[in-house]
Scaffold this motif. Structure first.
Motif, PDB file in Angstrom:
ATOM      1  N   GLU A   1      -5.420   2.700  -1.096  1.00 51.68           N
ATOM      2  CA  GLU A   1      -6.256   1.802  -0.295  1.00 51.68           C
ATOM      3  C   GLU A   1      -7.494   1.377  -1.071  1.00 51.68           C
ATOM      4  OE1 GLU A   1      -8.426   3.354   3.264  1.00 51.68           O
ATOM      5  OE2 GLU A   1      -7.089   1.993   4.314  1.00 51.68           O
ATOM      6  N   GLN A   2      -8.101   2.325  -1.782  1.00 49.42           N
ATOM      7  CA  GLN A   2      -9.309   2.008  -2.534  1.00 49.42           C
ATOM      8  C   GLN A   2      -9.014   1.098  -3.726  1.00 49.42           C
ATOM      9  OE1 GLN A   2     -10.857   5.930  -3.369  1.00 49.42           O
ATOM     10  NE2 GLN A   2     -11.978   6.018  -1.433  1.00 49.42           N
ATOM     11  N   TYR A   3      -7.921   1.347  -4.415  1.00 50.91           N
ATOM     12  CA  TYR A   3      -7.572   0.506  -5.569  1.00 50.91           C
ATOM     13  C   TYR A   3      -7.272  -0.922  -5.117  1.00 50.91           C
ATOM     14  CZ  TYR A   3      -5.560  -0.632 -10.152  1.00 50.91           C
ATOM     15  OH  TYR A   3      -5.286  -1.175 -11.390  1.00 50.91           O
ATOM     16  N   LEU A   4      -6.533  -1.056  -4.032  1.00 51.32           N
ATOM     17  CA  LEU A   4      -6.215  -2.390  -3.522  1.00 51.32           C
ATOM     18  C   LEU A   4      -7.469  -3.120  -3.042  1.00 51.32           C
ATOM     19  CD1 LEU A   4      -2.878  -1.667  -1.628  1.00 51.32           C
ATOM     20  CD2 LEU A   4      -3.181  -2.966  -3.759  1.00 51.32           C
ATOM     21  N   ALA A   5      -8.403  -2.377  -2.465  1.00 43.51           N
ATOM     22  CA  ALA A   5      -9.660  -2.998  -2.037  1.00 43.51           C
ATOM     23  C   ALA A   5     -10.437  -3.527  -3.243  1.00 43.51           C
ATOM     24  CB  ALA A   5     -10.501  -1.996  -1.264  1.00 43.51           C
ATOM     25  N   LEU A   6     -10.420  -2.771  -4.330  1.00 43.89           N
ATOM     26  CA  LEU A   6     -11.093  -3.211  -5.550  1.00 43.89           C
ATOM     27  C   LEU A   6     -10.461  -4.480  -6.115  1.00 43.89           C
ATOM     28  CD1 LEU A   6     -11.513   0.262  -7.304  1.00 43.89           C
ATOM     29  CD2 LEU A   6     -13.379  -1.184  -6.453  1.00 43.89           C
TER      30      LEU A   6
ATOM     31  N   ARG B   1       3.639   5.666  -5.771  1.00 42.39           N
ATOM     32  CA  ARG B   1       3.555   5.676  -7.227  1.00 42.39           C
ATOM     33  C   ARG B   1       2.388   6.543  -7.698  1.00 42.39           C
ATOM     34  NH1 ARG B   1       6.936   5.948 -10.466  1.00 42.39           N
ATOM     35  NH2 ARG B   1       8.061   4.633  -8.986  1.00 42.39           N
ATOM     36  N   LEU B   2       1.241   6.456  -7.021  1.00 51.60           N
ATOM     37  CA  LEU B   2       0.085   7.274  -7.407  1.00 51.60           C
ATOM     38  C   LEU B   2       0.354   8.757  -7.172  1.00 51.60           C
ATOM     39  CD1 LEU B   2      -2.884   5.113  -6.042  1.00 51.60           C
ATOM     40  CD2 LEU B   2      -1.954   5.182  -8.370  1.00 51.60           C
ATOM     41  N   ALA B   3       1.087   9.063  -6.114  1.00 58.26           N
ATOM     42  CA  ALA B   3       1.450  10.459  -5.849  1.00 58.26           C
ATOM     43  C   ALA B   3       2.307  11.010  -6.985  1.00 58.26           C
ATOM     44  CB  ALA B   3       2.191  10.564  -4.516  1.00 58.26           C
ATOM     45  N   ARG B   4       3.250  10.211  -7.465  1.00 55.27           N
ATOM     46  CA  ARG B   4       4.114  10.647  -8.569  1.00 55.27           C
ATOM     47  C   ARG B   4       3.302  10.867  -9.853  1.00 55.27           C
ATOM     48  NH1 ARG B   4       9.727   9.500  -7.603  1.00 55.27           N
ATOM     49  NH2 ARG B   4      10.014   8.538  -5.551  1.00 55.27           N
ATOM     50  N   LEU B   5       2.357   9.966 -10.102  1.00 60.46           N
ATOM     51  CA  LEU B   5       1.513  10.119 -11.287  1.00 60.46           C
ATOM     52  C   LEU B   5       0.628  11.344 -11.181  1.00 60.46           C
ATOM     53  CD1 LEU B   5       0.499   6.380 -11.836  1.00 60.46           C
ATOM     54  CD2 LEU B   5       2.085   7.736 -13.226  1.00 60.46           C
TER      55      LEU B   5
ATOM     56  N   LEU C   1       1.406  14.141  -9.518  1.00 62.94           N
ATOM     57  CA  LEU C   1       2.277  15.298  -9.746  1.00 62.94           C
ATOM     58  C   LEU C   1       2.574  15.483 -11.226  1.00 62.94           C
ATOM     59  CD1 LEU C   1       4.819  14.948  -6.795  1.00 62.94           C
ATOM     60  CD2 LEU C   1       3.068  16.720  -7.092  1.00 62.94           C
ATOM     61  N   ALA C   2       2.596  14.361 -11.960  1.00 62.05           N
ATOM     62  CA  ALA C   2       2.849  14.427 -13.401  1.00 62.05           C
ATOM     63  C   ALA C   2       1.589  14.765 -14.194  1.00 62.05           C
ATOM     64  CB  ALA C   2       3.426  13.100 -13.892  1.00 62.05           C
ATOM     65  N   GLY C   3       0.466  14.953 -13.501  1.00 64.98           N
ATOM     66  CA  GLY C   3      -0.781  15.296 -14.170  1.00 64.98           C
ATOM     67  C   GLY C   3      -1.481  14.123 -14.813  1.00 64.98           C
ATOM     68  N   GLN C   4      -1.063  12.889 -14.478  1.00 63.65           N
ATOM     69  CA  GLN C   4      -1.660  11.713 -15.101  1.00 63.65           C
ATOM     70  C   GLN C   4      -2.805  11.116 -14.280  1.00 63.65           C
ATOM     71  OE1 GLN C   4       2.149   9.554 -15.871  1.00 63.65           O
ATOM     72  NE2 GLN C   4       1.596   9.837 -18.025  1.00 63.65           N
ATOM     73  N   LEU C   5      -2.975  11.642 -13.065  1.00 60.48           N
ATOM     74  CA  LEU C   5      -4.144  11.315 -12.253  1.00 60.48           C
ATOM     75  C   LEU C   5      -4.640  12.617 -11.642  1.00 60.48           C
ATOM     76  CD1 LEU C   5      -2.972   8.111 -10.323  1.00 60.48           C
ATOM     77  CD2 LEU C   5      -4.538   8.190 -12.271  1.00 60.48           C
ATOM     78  N   ARG C   6      -5.907  12.670 -11.284  1.00 55.83           N
ATOM     79  CA  ARG C   6      -6.431  13.897 -10.703  1.00 55.83           C
ATOM     80  C   ARG C   6      -5.923  14.041  -9.268  1.00 55.83           C
ATOM     81  NH1 ARG C   6     -10.163  13.445  -6.882  1.00 55.83           N
ATOM     82  NH2 ARG C   6     -11.558  11.645  -6.756  1.00 55.83           N
ATOM     83  N   PRO C   7      -5.814  15.258  -8.759  1.00 52.16           N
ATOM     84  CA  PRO C   7      -5.341  15.473  -7.383  1.00 52.16           C
ATOM     85  C   PRO C   7      -6.220  14.738  -6.366  1.00 52.16           C
ATOM     86  CG  PRO C   7      -5.312  17.531  -8.608  1.00 52.16           C
ATOM     87  CD  PRO C   7      -6.026  16.534  -9.488  1.00 52.16           C
ATOM     88  N   SER C   8      -5.569  14.055  -5.434  1.00 48.76           N
ATOM     89  CA  SER C   8      -6.286  13.301  -4.397  1.00 48.76           C
ATOM     90  C   SER C   8      -5.288  12.913  -3.316  1.00 48.76           C
ATOM     91  CB  SER C   8      -6.917  12.033  -4.992  1.00 48.76           C
ATOM     92  OG  SER C   8      -5.902  11.164  -5.471  1.00 48.76           O
ATOM     93  N   ASP C   9      -5.779  12.335  -2.256  1.00 46.14           N
ATOM     94  CA  ASP C   9      -4.916  11.786  -1.222  1.00 46.14           C
ATOM     95  C   ASP C   9      -4.400  10.441  -1.726  1.00 46.14           C
ATOM     96  OD1 ASP C   9      -3.888  10.370   0.967  1.00 46.14           O
ATOM     97  OD2 ASP C   9      -5.228  11.372   2.381  1.00 46.14           O
ATOM     98  N   PRO C  10      -3.104  10.311  -1.995  1.00 45.07           N
ATOM     99  CA  PRO C  10      -2.592   9.079  -2.597  1.00 45.07           C
ATOM    100  C   PRO C  10      -2.764   7.853  -1.701  1.00 45.07           C
ATOM    101  CG  PRO C  10      -0.784  10.503  -1.930  1.00 45.07           C
ATOM    102  CD  PRO C  10      -2.035  11.305  -1.811  1.00 45.07           C
ATOM    103  N   GLU C  11      -2.740   8.044  -0.396  1.00 46.04           N
ATOM    104  CA  GLU C  11      -2.918   6.899   0.503  1.00 46.04           C
ATOM    105  C   GLU C  11      -4.342   6.366   0.428  1.00 46.04           C
ATOM    106  OE1 GLU C  11      -1.605   7.726   4.437  1.00 46.04           O
ATOM    107  OE2 GLU C  11       0.462   8.135   3.826  1.00 46.04           O
ATOM    108  N   VAL C  12      -5.297   7.270   0.355  1.00 47.34           N
ATOM    109  CA  VAL C  12      -6.693   6.852   0.212  1.00 47.34           C
ATOM    110  C   VAL C  12      -6.896   6.186  -1.144  1.00 47.34           C
ATOM    111  CG1 VAL C  12      -9.078   7.650   0.026  1.00 47.34           C
ATOM    112  CG2 VAL C  12      -7.565   8.597   1.799  1.00 47.34           C
ATOM    113  N   ALA C  13      -6.329   6.772  -2.192  1.00 53.98           N
ATOM    114  CA  ALA C  13      -6.469   6.206  -3.533  1.00 53.98           C
ATOM    115  C   ALA C  13      -5.864   4.803  -3.599  1.00 53.98           C
ATOM    116  CB  ALA C  13      -5.797   7.122  -4.554  1.00 53.98           C
TER     117      ALA C  13
ATOM    118  N   ARG D   1       0.824  -1.209   0.000  1.00 51.96           N
ATOM    119  CA  ARG D   1       0.000   0.000   0.000  1.00 51.96           C
ATOM    120  C   ARG D   1       0.857   1.258   0.000  1.00 51.96           C
ATOM    121  NH1 ARG D   1      -3.220   0.132   5.116  1.00 51.96           N
ATOM    122  NH2 ARG D   1      -1.411   1.240   5.897  1.00 51.96           N
ATOM    123  N   GLU D   2       1.938   1.248   0.761  1.00 58.24           N
ATOM    124  CA  GLU D   2       2.831   2.414   0.798  1.00 58.24           C
ATOM    125  C   GLU D   2       3.496   2.645  -0.550  1.00 58.24           C
ATOM    126  OE1 GLU D   2       4.039   2.085   5.563  1.00 58.24           O
ATOM    127  OE2 GLU D   2       5.402   1.344   4.019  1.00 58.24           O
ATOM    128  N   ALA D   3       3.928   1.563  -1.191  1.00 54.10           N
ATOM    129  CA  ALA D   3       4.569   1.699  -2.496  1.00 54.10           C
ATOM    130  C   ALA D   3       3.589   2.185  -3.554  1.00 54.10           C
ATOM    131  CB  ALA D   3       5.169   0.358  -2.917  1.00 54.10           C
TER     132      ALA D   3
END
Length: 208
Positions: free
Chosen positions: A164-169, A144-148, A150-162, A138-140
Motif C-alpha cells: 500500500e505504501q509503495y503504491l501510494a508513493l 510479491r513483497l512477501a516472497r522477497l 521470505l527470501a531475505g531480500q526485504l526486511r520483515p514487515s507486513d507485506p500488505e502495508v508495504a 495491491r494484492e499481487a
C-alpha cells in the motif's frame, strides 16, 4: 467446427468491445451512438446487439474488458520483482516504471475518466473497476513483497502495508501530475517518479 464457431463469436465480441471503448473514450457516454461503434468494429449494427443487449451493457462490458487489459499489464510489471540480486534498486525501478506506463497510458486514463464520469448512472462500475485494477494490483504486489521478504531480500514487515505504501508513493505523484487524466506524462517524468518512489521505499524496507 463448433469450437471454431465459438472462437469466432468470442473474437467478434472482443472486436466490438474494443471499438466501443475507443468510441466512448472519444465522445463520452451520452454522445456515443451504437451505429458508430458498429462502423468502427466493422460489423452491422444488429451484430452489435446480438452480442451486447444495449448501449448501457456495451459501456459496462467495454470498460470491464479494458480494466482487465490494464490489470494484465500492471500485474506483469509486478511479476518482474523476483531475484533482486545484490542491488534491488534497478529491478524495482524498472518494475515501477512499467507499472506507471500502464496506469498513465491513454487507455488507462480514459478508463478511469469514463468510469467516474458515469458513476451516477453506473453505480457499481467504478467499484468493480477498482477491484479489477487497484485492489488486484495491491494484492499481487503484497504477495510479491512477501516472497522477497521470505527470501531475505526485504526486511520483515507486513507485506500488505508495504504494498500500500509503495503504491501510494507511485500513484500519488502520478495523479497530481496528470491532473486527473487530462495530461499525458512524458516517459522521462514517469522514470523520475519511479526512481523517487523506489528510493523512499527501499530506505524503509531494504534489509539492514
Amino acid at each position: 467446427m463448433a469450437g471454431a464457431s465459438a472462437r469466432g463469436r468470442i473474437d467478434k465480441r472482443q472486436q466490438i468491445l474494443a471499438a466501443a471503448f475507443a468510441v466512448f473514450a472519444r465522445h463520452g457516454y451520452a454522445q456515443t451512438c451504437v451505429q458508430e461503434i458498429a462502423d468502427v468494429a466493422g460489423v452491422a449494427k444488429p451484430t452489435v446487439y446480438n452480442h451486447l443487449a444495449d448501449k448501457g451493457t456495451l459501456f459496462r462490458e467495454a470498460l470491464l474488458a479494458t480494466a482487465d487489459a490494464v490489470s494484465s499489464e500492471t500485474l506483469a510489471a509486478v511479476h518482474t520483482l523476483r531475484d533482486l540480486g545484490n542491488d534491488p534498486r534497478p529491478t524495482f525501478v524498472d518494475s515501477a516504471y512499467r507499472l506507471l506506463q500502464a496506469c498513465s497510458s491513454e487507455r488507462g486514463r480514459s478508463l478511469h475518466r469514463l468510469a467516474y464520469a458515469q458513476a451516477d448512472d453506473f453505480a457499481d462500475l467504478a467499484a468493480e473497476i477498482q477491484q479489477r485494477t487497484a485492489i488486484r494490483l495491491r494484492e499481487a504486489l503484497a504477495d510479491r513483497l512477501a516472497r522477497l521478504t521470505l527470501a531475505g531480500q526485504l526486511r520483515p514487515s507486513d507485506p500488505e502495508v508495504a504494498a500500500e505504501q509503495y503504491l501510494a508513493l507511485l500513484t500519488g505523484p502520478l495523479e497530481t501530475r496528470s491532473r486527473l487524466g487530462a495530461r499525458k506524462i512524458p516517459a522521462a517524468e514517469l522514470r523520475t517518479i519511479a526512481e523517487a518512489a523506489t528510493d523512499t521505499f527501499l530506505r524503509a524496507y531494504a534489509p539492514g
